[in-house]
Write an enzyme that holds these catalytic residues in place. Structure first.
Site, short mmCIF file in Angstrom:
data_model
loop_
_atom_site.label_atom_id
_atom_site.label_comp_id
_atom_site.label_asym_id
_atom_site.label_seq_id
_atom_site.Cartn_x
_atom_site.Cartn_y
_atom_site.Cartn_z
N ILE A 209 0.59 1.03 4.80
CA ILE A 209 1.71 0.10 5.01
C ILE A 209 2.85 0.34 4.03
O ILE A 209 3.94 -0.19 4.21
CB ILE A 209 1.24 -1.37 4.92
N GLU A 211 4.19 3.55 0.94
CA GLU A 211 3.96 4.68 0.05
C GLU A 211 4.95 4.61 -1.10
O GLU A 211 6.14 4.42 -0.88
CB GLU A 211 4.11 6.01 0.80
N GLY A 212 4.44 4.76 -2.32
CA GLY A 212 5.29 4.74 -3.50
C GLY A 212 5.12 6.02 -4.30
O GLY A 212 4.40 6.94 -3.91
N GLY A 213 5.77 6.06 -5.45
CA GLY A 213 5.72 7.25 -6.27
C GLY A 213 4.37 7.48 -6.92
O GLY A 213 3.98 8.63 -7.17
N ALA A 215 1.37 5.43 -5.93
CA ALA A 215 0.26 4.87 -5.17
C ALA A 215 0.64 4.73 -3.71
O ALA A 215 1.81 4.74 -3.34
CB ALA A 215 -0.15 3.52 -5.76
N VAL A 216 -0.40 4.58 -2.88
CA VAL A 216 -0.25 4.30 -1.45
C VAL A 216 -0.96 2.99 -1.16
O VAL A 216 -2.11 2.79 -1.58
CB VAL A 216 -0.85 5.44 -0.59
N VAL A 217 -0.29 2.08 -0.47
CA VAL A 217 -0.87 0.78 -0.14
C VAL A 217 -1.38 0.82 1.30
O VAL A 217 -0.64 1.16 2.22
CB VAL A 217 0.15 -0.36 -0.32
N LYS A 230 -4.50 -0.79 -2.91
CA LYS A 230 -3.53 0.07 -3.57
C LYS A 230 -4.29 1.27 -4.14
O LYS A 230 -5.04 1.14 -5.11
CB LYS A 230 -2.80 -0.69 -4.67
N ASP A 333 10.67 -5.19 -12.22
CA ASP A 333 10.92 -4.49 -10.95
C ASP A 333 10.99 -5.48 -9.79
O ASP A 333 10.43 -5.23 -8.72
CB ASP A 333 9.83 -3.44 -10.70
#
EC number: 2.7.11.30
Length: 573
Positions: A209, A211-213, A215-217, A230, A333
């Site tokens: 749902i 994608e980050g730098g 981690a992937v959720v 996460k 953030d």
């Protein structure tokens, strides 16, 4: 043409820099804000100005000059907080930068030798920004020998590095020839996650749902309940442990903070195994996604705004409860992607990956939180669009950085409140709000650069547009405008606290009640409104196979059109 300022003559000749620390000229003109004195150790060189400073966090000096009517005056000289591009220069070669005062131009330089910021030989014409400065002073004979030694040292260092790489490749080849597994690099950590964390066989992954730098959720299920997973790759174990440590702090449970369930290891496949954070899932997705898809009436908008302020006030608060100490925490953030919508329409703050424990006044003697290493770590922040002006121009108050980071969060909160209110049809005469836009999107577009944000928010002091129609609905005609302006004020010390924001919002939510205003809050803040006891409907429980198998529900992508990693909505199939 301007000549040299001749500042070298003012420096004491007895000051010598140790070989491993940079020594720079230190000077700050009267009235300059944001002192850099804490970036180094002032040397005892008497009362004459300028003084000398020995850098603590970098090997880079800087200088700032103000050119007005062909006359240059020194504004600041000192140490930089980190080694930035340009610090490799041996001399001070100034480059122009815009100045808020008409007829003035600022010139800045960075350099990497002792006392290199004391002097310059030439300033570019102020009418030609971007014109590189002239060459620095000619090297003396002694400097030529010094430069030769530096080049020799760099060559030897490069040779040593090349030899290390070749040796590592040979060792890797030997492992493969002997049939032994190649040892994987282990992250530098006090706890070995691969040994400490247990796999959860009943945990299953459904769909990505976000994608980050680092981690992937995923959406998934644990013991029949919907959860968010996460997943961190092994190379990001430091980020995993930092966020886990915050979630595991005692007393961090709150309705408007995403609930932490457990930490584990695993993944959707054996090759993707890594540390995991299992968190509460909010199927309605992020605030950004929700505002893109829906509008909210006055009551629902205030509900989102008030719950968001309550969650941030709880994070910022230092408290003792039931014998447990909860420190103050700065989020750093806050964005509409990191705020989730609960089933009852209120908000929950998530993504504590950059959150920082703040120094406290009532902490127990044994309390030893991890402290950030240097100003660069303190001023690290997340989404540029929501960064406070003092973070954009690096003038954050490092003397009281705990309070300074709280105030930076309040600025981000104000932008989120503006985004929520911009989608309220009750604040429009035609009951038809415009399509959702992120803060500053109307002024700078979808992907503003840091320079564009600096020019708009710092230099021009502009903020998102507040329509005049907002005054026509609220019981207090100027309440909304004053609330936002008191939160995103250019002066950090003039901003409200998170607790005061929630009290102001409570007054707007219940205008018929009599609210005494405490003296500690600027312009008066009413007391808190009672907690909302609206029940949350239980999510549908769907069958789930063991870990690494697909769950029997799908995630419908609900795009937040302003972000390539949108929040999503869960729906049973």
């Amino acid at each position: 043409m301007l000549g040299s300022l001749g500042l070298w003559a003012l420096l004491p000749t007895a000051v010598e820099a140790p070989p491993n620390r940079r020594t720079c000229v230190f000077f700050e003109a009267p009235g300059v804000r944001g002192s850099t004195k804490t970036l180094g150790e002032l040397l005892d060189t008497g009362t004459e100005l300028p003084r000398a400073i020995r850098c603590l966090y970098s090997r880079c000096c800087f200088g700032i000059w103000n050119l007005t009517q062909d006359r240059a005056q020194v504004e600041m000289q000192g140490c930089r907080d980190s080694d930035e591009p340009g610090c490799e220069s041996l001399h001070c070669d100034p480059s122009p930068r815009a100045h808020p005062s008409p007829g003035s131009t600022l010139f800045t330089c960075s350099c990497g030798t002792d006392f290199c910021n004391a002097n310059y030989s030439h300033l570019p014409p102020p009418g030609s920004p971007g014109t590189p400065g002239s060459q620095g002073p000619q090297a003396a004979p002694g400097e030529s020998i010094w430069m030769a030694l530096v080049l020799l040292g760099l060559f030897l260092l490069l040779l040593l590095l090349l030899g290390s790489i070749i040796l590592a490749l040979l060792q890797r080849k030997n492992y493969r020839v002997r049939g032994e597994p190649v040892p994987e690099p282990r992250p530098d950590s006090g706890r070995d996650w691969s040994v400490e964390l247990q796999e959860l066989p009943e945990l299953c992954f459904s769909q990505v749902i976000r994608e980050g730098g680092h981690a992937v959720v995923w959406a998934g299920q644990l013991q029949g309940k919907l959860v968010a997973i996460k997943a961190f790759p092994p190379r990001s174990v430091a980020q995993f442990q930092a966020e886990r440590a915050l979630y595991e702090l005692p007393g961090l449970q709150h309705d408007h903070i995403v609930r932490f369930i457990t930490a584990s290891r695993g993944g959707p496949g054996r090759l993707l195994s890594g540390p995991l954070l299992v968190l509460e899932l909010h199927p309605k997705g992020s605030l950004c996604h929700y505002l893109t898809q829906y509008t909210s009436d006055w009551g629902s908008s205030l509900r989102m705004a008030l719950s968001l302020a309550q969650g941030l006030a709880f994070l910022h608060e230092e408290r003792w409860q039931n014998g447990q100490y909860k420190p103050g925490i700065a989020h750093r953030d806050l964005s509409s992607q990191n705020v989730l919508i609960r089933e009852d329409g209120s908000c929950a703050i998530g993504d504590l990956g950059l959150a920082l424990v703040l120094p406290g006044l009532t902490q127990p003697p044994a309390w030893t939180p991890t402290q950030p290493q240097g100003p660069a770590a303190i001023m690290e922040a997340g989404t540029q669009r929501y960064m406070a002006p003092e973070l954009l121009d690096k003038t954050l108050d490092l003397q009281d950085w705990g309070m300074a980071l709280r105030r930076a969060d309040i600025y981000s909160l104000a932008l989120l409140l503006w985004e929520i209110l911009s989608r309220c049809p009750d604040l429009r005469p035609d009951s038809s709000p415009p399509p959702f836009q992120l803060a500053y999107e109307a002024e700078l577009g979808n992907t503003p650069t840091s320079d564009e944000l600096w020019a708009l928010a710092v230099q021009e002091r502009r903020r998102p547009y507040i329509p005049s129609t907002w005054r026509c609905f609220a019981t207090d005609p100027d309440g909304l405008r004053e609330l936002l302006e008191d939160c995103w004020d250019a002066d950090p010390e003039a901003r409200l606290t998170a607790e005061c924001v929630q009290q102001r919002l409570a007054a707007l939510a219940h205008p018929q009640e009599s609210h005494p205003f405490p003296e500690s809050c600027p312009r008066g803040c009413p007391p808190l409104c009672p907690e909302d006891c609206t029940s949350i409907p239980a999510p549908t429980i769907l069958p789930c196979r063991p870990q690494r198998s697909a769950c029997h529900f799908s995630v419908q992508q609900g795009p937040c059109s302003r972000n390539p990693q949108p929040a999503c909505t869960l729906s049973p199939v």
